[in-house]
Design a protein around this motif. Structure first.
Motif, PDB file in Angstrom:
ATOM      1  N   LEU A   8       0.745  -1.002   0.076  1.00 21.62           N
ATOM      2  CA  LEU A   8       0.193   0.143   0.104  1.00 21.62           C
ATOM      3  C   LEU A   8       1.240   1.222   0.213  1.00 21.62           C
ATOM      4  O   LEU A   8       1.521   1.406   0.747  1.00 21.62           O
ATOM      5  CB  LEU A   8      -1.172   0.094   0.874  1.00 21.62           C
ATOM      6  N   VAL A   9       0.485   1.910  -0.640  1.00 21.96           N
ATOM      7  CA  VAL A   9       1.533   3.322  -1.205  1.00 21.96           C
ATOM      8  C   VAL A   9       0.616   4.313  -0.741  1.00 21.96           C
ATOM      9  O   VAL A   9      -0.011   4.637  -0.968  1.00 21.96           O
ATOM     10  CB  VAL A   9       1.348   4.007  -2.225  1.00 21.96           C
ATOM     11  N   VAL A  10       0.731   5.117   0.476  1.00 20.00           N
ATOM     12  CA  VAL A  10      -0.254   6.050   1.120  1.00 20.00           C
ATOM     13  C   VAL A  10       1.018   7.464   1.190  1.00 20.00           C
ATOM     14  O   VAL A  10       2.066   7.617   1.278  1.00 20.00           O
ATOM     15  CB  VAL A  10      -0.595   5.824   2.627  1.00 20.00           C
ATOM     16  N   GLY A  11       0.268   8.334   1.701  1.00 24.66           N
ATOM     17  CA  GLY A  11       0.634   9.512   1.951  1.00 24.66           C
ATOM     18  C   GLY A  11       0.350  11.191   1.015  1.00 24.66           C
ATOM     19  O   GLY A  11      -0.909  10.318   1.175  1.00 24.66           O
ATOM     20  N   PRO A  12       0.307  12.003   2.710  1.00 25.45           N
ATOM     21  CA  PRO A  12      -0.445  13.265   1.210  1.00 25.45           C
ATOM     22  C   PRO A  12      -0.051  13.492   0.133  1.00 25.45           C
ATOM     23  O   PRO A  12       0.742  13.298  -0.366  1.00 25.45           O
ATOM     24  CB  PRO A  12      -0.062  13.947   2.188  1.00 25.45           C
ATOM     25  N   SER A  13      -1.137  14.351  -0.266  1.00 24.16           N
ATOM     26  CA  SER A  13      -0.938  15.147  -1.585  1.00 24.16           C
ATOM     27  C   SER A  13      -0.477  15.893  -1.359  1.00 24.16           C
ATOM     28  O   SER A  13       0.102  16.838  -0.647  1.00 24.16           O
ATOM     29  CB  SER A  13      -2.314  15.631  -1.699  1.00 24.16           C
ATOM     30  N   GLY A  14       0.955  16.119  -2.949  1.00 20.93           N
ATOM     31  CA  GLY A  14       1.666  16.788  -2.865  1.00 20.93           C
ATOM     32  C   GLY A  14       3.102  15.565  -2.834  1.00 20.93           C
ATOM     33  O   GLY A  14       3.799  16.260  -3.117  1.00 20.93           O
ATOM     34  N   PRO A  47      -5.513  14.276 -18.372  1.00 22.10           N
ATOM     35  CA  PRO A  47      -4.032  13.927 -18.595  1.00 22.10           C
ATOM     36  C   PRO A  47      -3.151  15.073 -17.386  1.00 22.10           C
ATOM     37  O   PRO A  47      -2.412  13.972 -17.333  1.00 22.10           O
ATOM     38  CB  PRO A  47      -3.798  15.217 -19.861  1.00 22.10           C
ATOM     39  N   GLU A  48      -3.676  15.845 -16.906  1.00 21.34           N
ATOM     40  CA  GLU A  48      -2.737  16.543 -15.633  1.00 21.34           C
ATOM     41  C   GLU A  48      -2.561  15.715 -14.641  1.00 21.34           C
ATOM     42  O   GLU A  48      -1.932  15.711 -13.494  1.00 21.34           O
ATOM     43  CB  GLU A  48      -2.860  17.297 -15.616  1.00 21.34           C
ATOM     44  N   ALA A  49      -3.446  14.511 -14.198  1.00 20.48           N
ATOM     45  CA  ALA A  49      -4.295  13.245 -12.727  1.00 20.48           C
ATOM     46  C   ALA A  49      -3.398  12.497 -12.790  1.00 20.48           C
ATOM     47  O   ALA A  49      -3.122  11.862 -14.369  1.00 20.48           O
ATOM     48  CB  ALA A  49      -4.917  14.139 -13.015  1.00 20.48           C
ATOM     49  N   GLU A  50      -3.365  11.758 -11.845  1.00 18.90           N
ATOM     50  CA  GLU A  50      -3.502  10.239 -12.076  1.00 18.90           C
ATOM     51  C   GLU A  50      -4.003   9.302 -13.680  1.00 18.90           C
ATOM     52  O   GLU A  50      -5.132   9.526 -13.487  1.00 18.90           O
ATOM     53  CB  GLU A  50      -3.555   9.864 -10.819  1.00 18.90           C
ATOM     54  N   ASP A  51      -3.437   8.471 -13.708  1.00 17.49           N
ATOM     55  CA  ASP A  51      -4.064   7.444 -14.969  1.00 17.49           C
ATOM     56  C   ASP A  51      -4.852   6.715 -13.953  1.00 17.49           C
ATOM     57  O   ASP A  51      -3.920   5.688 -12.987  1.00 17.49           O
ATOM     58  CB  ASP A  51      -3.038   6.659 -15.887  1.00 17.49           C
ATOM     59  N   LEU A 127       5.448  20.053   0.125  1.00 21.47           N
ATOM     60  CA  LEU A 127       3.744  20.001  -0.458  1.00 21.47           C
ATOM     61  C   LEU A 127       2.806  20.820  -0.584  1.00 21.47           C
ATOM     62  O   LEU A 127       2.399  21.134  -1.698  1.00 21.47           O
ATOM     63  CB  LEU A 127       2.696  19.045   1.021  1.00 21.47           C
ATOM     64  N   ALA A 128       3.251  21.889  -0.494  1.00 22.30           N
ATOM     65  CA  ALA A 128       2.009  23.220  -0.688  1.00 22.30           C
ATOM     66  C   ALA A 128       2.767  23.610  -1.832  1.00 22.30           C
ATOM     67  O   ALA A 128       2.079  24.165  -2.938  1.00 22.30           O
ATOM     68  CB  ALA A 128       2.664  24.242   0.088  1.00 22.30           C
ATOM     69  N   GLU A 129       3.916  23.611  -2.339  1.00 24.17           N
ATOM     70  CA  GLU A 129       4.399  24.280  -3.732  1.00 24.17           C
ATOM     71  C   GLU A 129       3.601  23.829  -4.948  1.00 24.17           C
ATOM     72  O   GLU A 129       3.486  23.600  -5.025  1.00 24.17           O
ATOM     73  CB  GLU A 129       6.102  24.051  -3.278  1.00 24.17           C
ATOM     74  N   ARG A 130       3.854  21.862  -4.587  1.00 22.96           N
ATOM     75  CA  ARG A 130       3.309  20.964  -5.275  1.00 22.96           C
ATOM     76  C   ARG A 130       2.202  20.994  -5.485  1.00 22.96           C
ATOM     77  O   ARG A 130       1.434  21.081  -6.780  1.00 22.96           O
ATOM     78  CB  ARG A 130       3.709  19.919  -5.126  1.00 22.96           C
ATOM     79  N   GLY A 135      -2.460  22.515  -9.857  1.00 24.56           N
ATOM     80  CA  GLY A 135      -3.605  23.601  -9.955  1.00 24.56           C
ATOM     81  C   GLY A 135      -4.840  22.943 -10.116  1.00 24.56           C
ATOM     82  O   GLY A 135      -5.905  23.386 -11.143  1.00 24.56           O
ATOM     83  N   ARG A 136      -5.013  21.725  -9.592  1.00 27.28           N
ATOM     84  CA  ARG A 136      -6.637  21.441  -9.495  1.00 27.28           C
ATOM     85  C   ARG A 136      -7.434  21.966  -8.170  1.00 27.28           C
ATOM     86  O   ARG A 136      -8.700  20.911  -8.830  1.00 27.28           O
ATOM     87  CB  ARG A 136      -6.286  19.145  -9.352  1.00 27.28           C
ATOM     88  N   GLU A 137      -6.907  22.495  -7.449  1.00 24.03           N
ATOM     89  CA  GLU A 137      -7.757  22.551  -6.137  1.00 24.03           C
ATOM     90  C   GLU A 137      -7.607  23.921  -5.851  1.00 24.03           C
ATOM     91  O   GLU A 137      -7.442  24.122  -6.253  1.00 24.03           O
ATOM     92  CB  GLU A 137      -7.188  22.654  -4.897  1.00 24.03           C
ATOM     93  N   SER A 138      -8.595  24.691  -4.831  1.00 21.95           N
ATOM     94  CA  SER A 138      -9.091  25.475  -5.043  1.00 21.95           C
ATOM     95  C   SER A 138      -7.944  25.800  -3.276  1.00 21.95           C
ATOM     96  O   SER A 138      -7.285  24.818  -2.856  1.00 21.95           O
ATOM     97  CB  SER A 138     -10.152  25.900  -4.390  1.00 21.95           C
ATOM     98  N   ALA A 139      -7.908  27.051  -3.499  1.00 18.85           N
ATOM     99  CA  ALA A 139      -6.811  27.349  -2.355  1.00 18.85           C
ATOM    100  C   ALA A 139      -7.366  26.712  -0.703  1.00 18.85           C
ATOM    101  O   ALA A 139      -6.642  26.247  -0.237  1.00 18.85           O
ATOM    102  CB  ALA A 139      -6.760  29.031  -2.219  1.00 18.85           C
ATOM    103  N   ASP A 140      -8.367  26.813  -0.476  1.00 17.16           N
ATOM    104  CA  ASP A 140      -8.947  26.334   0.390  1.00 17.16           C
ATOM    105  C   ASP A 140      -9.664  24.711   0.676  1.00 17.16           C
ATOM    106  O   ASP A 140      -8.896  24.610   1.649  1.00 17.16           O
ATOM    107  CB  ASP A 140     -11.179  26.343   0.583  1.00 17.16           C
TER     108      ASP A 140
END
Length: 185
Positions: A8-14, A47-51, A127-130, A135-140
């Motif tokens: 199982l591969v886990v970890g925070p977004s980014g 295309p910019e998201a996971e396959d 994480l914040a930079e990535r 550009g997939r999520e809003s600032a919130d």
């Protein structure tokens, strides 16, 4: 013969899980003892998201009710699943690598032994930079994902940690080492 490990591969977004998994999948294409699960997600492929494989929410619910997933969960307004077909690969001796939510690790450990966990992480500033760059999520939404990153990762003898804060090459090498270690069971 016992089943091969589910890794199982886990970890925070980014943290770079998809990047590391994509490169590892390419580099391990000729290594028959490690396979990669293809997630099913109730999100259109971009295309910019996971396959991944896509299902509508209704289709997902029906597949889930019919036992089509070995693991499934909801996060960020979407449903995610790992197809039950990975169990056959494990029975045939292939360790299977799957990108999952931390929320299903305990369930997998209880039901799907043997299980290994690779925690991919990076410092909060990375994480914040990535997250901002993709550009997939809003600032919130970015803020919510960063808050979730503070949740402690799984721990135990079956866990390997990859700090992915350097070059892609460095991250991939550390990730491959963790996969190969856990694939040995």
């Amino acid at each position: 013969m016992a089943a091969a490990p589910l890794i199982l591969v886990v970890g925070p977004s980014g943290a770079g899980k998809d990047t590391l998994m994509d490169e590892a999948r390419r580099r391990l294409a000729d290594e028959p003892r490690i396979a990669f699960a293809r997630r099913v997600v109730t999100r259109e492929a971009r295309p910019e998201a996971e396959d991944h494989d896509c299902l509508s929410p209704d289709q997902f619910d029906r597949a889930e009710a019919a036992g089509g997933f070995v693991l499934s969960w909801r996060a960020h307004g979407l449903a995610y699943g790992i197809p039950a077909s990975v169990q056959e690969l494990r029975r045939l001796g292939q360790a299977v690598v799957a990108n999952v939510s931390r929320a299903v690790v305990d369930e997998a450990r209880a039901r799907l032994r043997p299980v290994g966990v690779v925690v991919v992480t990076a410092p909060p500033t990375v994480l914040a930079e990535r997250l901002a760059a993709r550009g997939r999520e809003s600032a919130d939404d970015v803020l919510l994902r960063l808050q979730r990153a503070a949740v402690p990762p799984p721990e135990g003898a079956d866990v390997r940690v990859v700090v992915n804060d350097g070059s892609v090459s460095e991250g991939v090498e550390a990730f491959l080492a963790a996969l190969r270690d856990l694939a040995r069971g």
